[in-house]
Design a protein around this motif. Structure first.
Motif, mmCIF file in Angstrom:
data_model
loop_
_atom_site.group_PDB
_atom_site.id
_atom_site.type_symbol
_atom_site.label_atom_id
_atom_site.label_comp_id
_atom_site.label_asym_id
_atom_site.label_seq_id
_atom_site.Cartn_x
_atom_site.Cartn_y
_atom_site.Cartn_z
ATOM 1 N N ALA A 57 -6.163 22.262 17.781
ATOM 2 C CA ALA A 57 -5.972 21.268 16.726
ATOM 3 C C ALA A 57 -7.124 20.286 16.642
ATOM 4 O O ALA A 57 -7.277 19.597 15.633
ATOM 5 N N GLY A 58 -7.961 20.181 17.686
ATOM 6 C CA GLY A 58 -9.147 19.339 17.635
ATOM 7 C C GLY A 58 -8.955 17.954 18.209
ATOM 8 O O GLY A 58 -7.837 17.482 18.401
ATOM 9 N N PRO A 59 -10.074 17.253 18.500
ATOM 10 C CA PRO A 59 -10.017 15.921 19.097
ATOM 11 C C PRO A 59 -9.847 14.822 18.058
ATOM 12 O O PRO A 59 -10.270 14.962 16.903
ATOM 13 N N MET A 60 -9.222 13.726 18.456
ATOM 14 C CA MET A 60 -9.154 12.558 17.574
ATOM 15 C C MET A 60 -10.563 12.004 17.362
ATOM 16 O O MET A 60 -11.477 12.259 18.164
ATOM 17 N N THR A 61 -10.723 11.288 16.284
ATOM 18 C CA THR A 61 -12.017 10.659 16.030
ATOM 19 C C THR A 61 -12.279 9.580 17.083
ATOM 20 O O THR A 61 -11.348 9.086 17.733
ATOM 21 N N SER A 62 -13.530 9.221 17.251
ATOM 22 C CA SER A 62 -13.905 8.278 18.301
ATOM 23 C C SER A 62 -13.335 6.892 18.043
ATOM 24 O O SER A 62 -13.377 6.381 16.926
ATOM 25 N N GLY A 63 -12.786 6.299 19.105
ATOM 26 C CA GLY A 63 -12.278 4.939 19.028
ATOM 27 C C GLY A 63 -13.066 4.040 19.961
ATOM 28 O O GLY A 63 -14.289 4.182 20.097
ATOM 29 N N ALA A 106 -6.919 -2.687 24.317
ATOM 30 C CA ALA A 106 -7.978 -1.712 24.611
ATOM 31 C C ALA A 106 -7.435 -0.293 24.590
ATOM 32 O O ALA A 106 -8.061 0.626 24.036
ATOM 33 N N GLU A 107 -6.270 -0.097 25.193
ATOM 34 C CA GLU A 107 -5.692 1.251 25.236
ATOM 35 C C GLU A 107 -5.373 1.750 23.825
ATOM 36 O O GLU A 107 -5.640 2.914 23.477
ATOM 37 N N MET A 108 -4.808 0.884 22.998
ATOM 38 C CA MET A 108 -4.443 1.295 21.636
ATOM 39 C C MET A 108 -5.676 1.567 20.787
ATOM 40 O O MET A 108 -5.656 2.409 19.889
ATOM 41 N N ALA A 109 -6.766 0.870 21.066
ATOM 42 C CA ALA A 109 -8.006 1.113 20.317
ATOM 43 C C ALA A 109 -8.690 2.400 20.765
ATOM 44 O O ALA A 109 -9.462 2.992 20.015
ATOM 45 N N SER A 110 -8.387 2.835 21.982
ATOM 46 C CA SER A 110 -8.958 4.077 22.486
ATOM 47 C C SER A 110 -8.141 5.277 22.045
ATOM 48 O O SER A 110 -8.662 6.247 21.494
ATOM 49 N N TYR A 111 -6.817 5.209 22.262
ATOM 50 C CA TYR A 111 -5.915 6.290 21.859
ATOM 51 C C TYR A 111 -5.271 5.866 20.542
ATOM 52 O O TYR A 111 -4.240 5.201 20.525
ATOM 53 N N HIS A 112 -5.883 6.252 19.442
ATOM 54 C CA HIS A 112 -5.584 5.583 18.178
ATOM 55 C C HIS A 112 -5.127 6.497 17.047
ATOM 56 O O HIS A 112 -4.788 6.014 15.966
ATOM 57 N N GLY A 113 -5.121 7.823 17.229
ATOM 58 C CA GLY A 113 -4.775 8.690 16.112
ATOM 59 C C GLY A 113 -4.486 10.107 16.560
ATOM 60 O O GLY A 113 -4.476 10.418 17.761
ATOM 61 N N PRO A 114 -4.252 11.018 15.602
ATOM 62 C CA PRO A 114 -3.969 12.408 15.952
ATOM 63 C C PRO A 114 -5.185 13.089 16.590
ATOM 64 O O PRO A 114 -6.328 12.804 16.247
ATOM 65 N N LEU A 155 -21.525 8.458 29.107
ATOM 66 C CA LEU A 155 -20.923 7.530 28.146
ATOM 67 C C LEU A 155 -20.423 8.230 26.886
ATOM 68 O O LEU A 155 -19.605 7.682 26.157
ATOM 69 N N ALA A 156 -20.896 9.439 26.607
ATOM 70 C CA ALA A 156 -20.528 10.142 25.385
ATOM 71 C C ALA A 156 -19.090 10.633 25.446
ATOM 72 O O ALA A 156 -18.537 10.886 26.517
ATOM 73 N N ASP A 157 -18.458 10.780 24.259
ATOM 74 C CA ASP A 157 -17.162 11.444 24.206
ATOM 75 C C ASP A 157 -17.344 12.840 23.612
ATOM 76 O O ASP A 157 -18.474 13.260 23.319
ATOM 77 N N VAL A 158 -16.253 13.571 23.442
ATOM 78 C CA VAL A 158 -16.385 14.972 23.023
ATOM 79 C C VAL A 158 -16.901 15.099 21.596
ATOM 80 O O VAL A 158 -17.518 16.116 21.243
#
Length: 601
Positions: free
Chosen positions: A179-185, A211-219, A342-345
């Protein structure tokens, strides 16, 4: 490029070790395949029950000539990574009709979020959820109606559980659909800083929640490189995804087109056509070696060192920790994705991602190209990049170069000359350590131990300011037979605080860490586990341990360790509450971590 002789030698050792088990497995799936399409053997009453609610697809299903695809879905909207699967069955059914096939949801499997259960009693069900998923998928596939299967799953235990089931039904072609990764937060390193500040009493709970909600923020999948995203890498390296499909964000036109293409491909590789590609033939010893190469080159999750042996055994293949260590010595670390960098997926994918890495590793001879995949023969297809044009979905050659050498580097100029995981041995047993995010000067830690039997007691000791000198924290009786082998990721922030204060600290446990375990040295999955009388049960407070990730040793520097009687604690508190009473048989029959900790094998 010919395959590197060292990779060939490792693969040959696995093949030789597995010969009897693998031959018996291949014989079973060959006999199942020779029986022909499953629906031909169902009675009219059997079929009528199966097709009763399928509307306009009934005639095609009953005719047994159109490929019929089973959907096994891990959808729930508790997991952000799985929430997009809610509408996949409808899209899949439409795509199947367009491909001259039919599709049906065969069944659903449970999918728990480790991010919700970290540090909670529910985490003690987490590892065994993998085996429940395999069993649940087995029930779904037992209807025996399907010419191919589409497996919808992403996260930590879900993909390994689905692989175990797909291998068990190895005569049926299997296409894994992500289903893919969420966009970067909020950047992952910023989130980690807030966690450490909260652990040190320097940030409020409101700061932490924000901070947690801004990181884990969408599908979508969490964007750090933990177990879920390592699973997605693995599916490409093992040829079970369509090329380039792992890290395309949910809700995009390209994501939808790739899902539809996966359905068309599943319909094309059944035994009804002329390109039959059963799952059990694709996932052979070469595919597993390719997966481990990908694990090392990307600095992937330690959890896969636990899951891959269980997955392999379902396909008649025997993996050992030595295989991981030997591949790690050969394969360089090519990626820096959080927590290794520091990069995300999303940044990783934009820099060239898996296609670039597979191309580099093939050119260096570090992957088997002579494999079968769902996309066709050879792994070279997985260097290609999917694109959506006016003419539709197409695959074009990848750029062949890294677009950001702070995230991705070539084999000739890697971040480290060897992979990110090490096998540890010594008088405390076997263990693994993820070194790719650990500073080189912390690869060797020698210090007295402080022993705990509950992670919450570690937190209490920290809050009481009891850690004032170099310490190796031992958290034992955390193995599969003791309490289901929970992750101890909630200890990471406080251990990181101690390390940042200048102390030399490490963790030694027969439990697990998060797949995103980071900068604190952690010897995990220690086997034999303490609950079976393993050496950890003989340790005492103050004993000195040497954790040496350079030489691969984990040693208690004490005389007469083997002469001590192992501690036998009261573990009854682990047996009840939050569903734990339902998993007593799993705990009793779980194998050692070195073989995947499964009660099924």
């Amino acid at each position: 490029m010919p395959t590197d002789p060292r990779i060939l030698a490792i693969t040959d050792r696995i093949r030789t070790r597995s010969r009897d088990r693998r031959e018996a497995y291949l014989d079973r799936i060959s006999r199942a395949a020779e029986a022909g399409p499953a629906r031909a053997h169902l009675s009219c009453s059997n079929q009528a029950h199966a097709y009763a609610a399928t509307g306009d697809d009934k005639a095609a299903m009953a005719g047994s000539r159109a490929p019929h695809l089973g959907i096994v879905t891990a959808y729930n909207d508790m997991l952000s990574a799985h929430q997009p699967f809610e509408n996949f069955p409808q899209r899949i059914r439409a795509a199947a009709r367009a491909a001259g096939a039919t599709a049906q949801v065969a069944g659903g499997v449970p999918a728990m979020c480790d991010g919700v259960t970290q540090g909670q009693p529910g985490m003690e069900l987490s590892l065994f959820s993998r085996d429940v998923i395999a069993l649940s998928a087995g029930v779904a596939m037992s209807h025996n109606c399907f010419d191919a299967a589409l497996w919808l799953g992403v996260c930590d235990k879900i993909v390994p559980g689905l692989i175990i089931a797909a291998a068990t039904f190895g005569h049926v072609p299997a296409v894994f659909v992500p289903a893919g990764p969420m966009t970067s937060g909020l950047p992952n390193d910023e989130k980690a800083k807030v966690r450490q500040a909260f652990a040190a009493g320097q940030a409020t709970r409101a700061d932490l929640m924000s901070a947690e909600m801004a990181s884990y923020h969408g599908p979508g999948t969490c964007t750090f490189y933990g177990t879920a995203n390592t699973n997605q890498m693995l599916m490409e390296f093992m040829g079970l995804h369509l090329p380039g499909t792992s890290f395309v964000n949910p809700g995009t036109l390209l994501r939808a087109a790739l899902t539809e293409a996966a359905v068309a491909r599943a319909a094309a590789i059944t035994a009804l056509g002329n390109d039959y590609r059963p799952a059990g033939r694709i996932i052979d010893e070469r595919a597993f070696v390719n997966g481990i190469v990908g694990l090392m080159a990307t600095g992937g999750s330690t959890n896969l060192v636990l899951h891959l042996p269980a997955m392999a055994r379902a396909a008649g293949i025997e993996l050992e920790l030595a295989d991981f260590a030997q591949i790690s010595e050969v394969v360089p670390l090519m990626a820096k994705v959080y927590p290794n960098g520091l990069a995300d997926v999303n940044h990783f994918h934009a820099a060239g991602g898996l296609g670039y890495m597979i191309g580099e590793l093939l050119s260096a001879g570090l992957l088997h190209d002579d494999v079968e995949t769902i996309a066709g023969p050879g792994l070279a297809r997985y260097t290609e990049e999917p694109k959506l044009t006016e003419a539709g979905l197409t695959w074009t050659p990848g750029s062949g170069e890294s677009l950001n050498d702070r995230i991705l580097r070539p084999v000739a100029d890697p971040f480290q000359p060897s992979g990110g995981l090490r096998h540890l041995t010594g008088n405390l047993g076997d263990a693994v350590i993820k070194t790719s995010a650990v500073a080189t000067e912390r690869h060797v830690i020698e210090a007295p131990v402080r022993i705990f039997h509950d992670q919450n007691d570690v937190k209490k000791a920290f809050q009481a300011h009891e850690f004032t000198k170099d310490t190796i924290v031992v958290v034992r009786f955390q193995g599969p037979r003791a309490n289901g082998m929970p992750e101890l990721h909630s200890l990471t922030p406080i251990l990181a605080v101690l390390q940042d204060r200048g102390l030399k600290v490490a963790l030694v446990t027969d439990g697990r860490m998060s797949g995103a375990s980071g900068k604190v040295p952690a010897a995990i999955h220690v086997a034999p586990e303490a609950a079976t009388g393993g050496p950890l049960a003989r340790l005492r407070d103050g004993d000195v341990i040497r954790l040496d990730a350079v030489t691969g040793r984990l040693e208690a520097l004490v005389d007469g360790l083997e002469d001590r009687a192992p501690l036998v604690p009261d573990l009854s508190a682990n047996q009840h509450g939050i569903g734990r009473e339902l998993f007593g048989l799993f705990r009793q029959h779980a194998g050692p971590a070195t073989k995947g900790a499964s009660p099924l094998f």
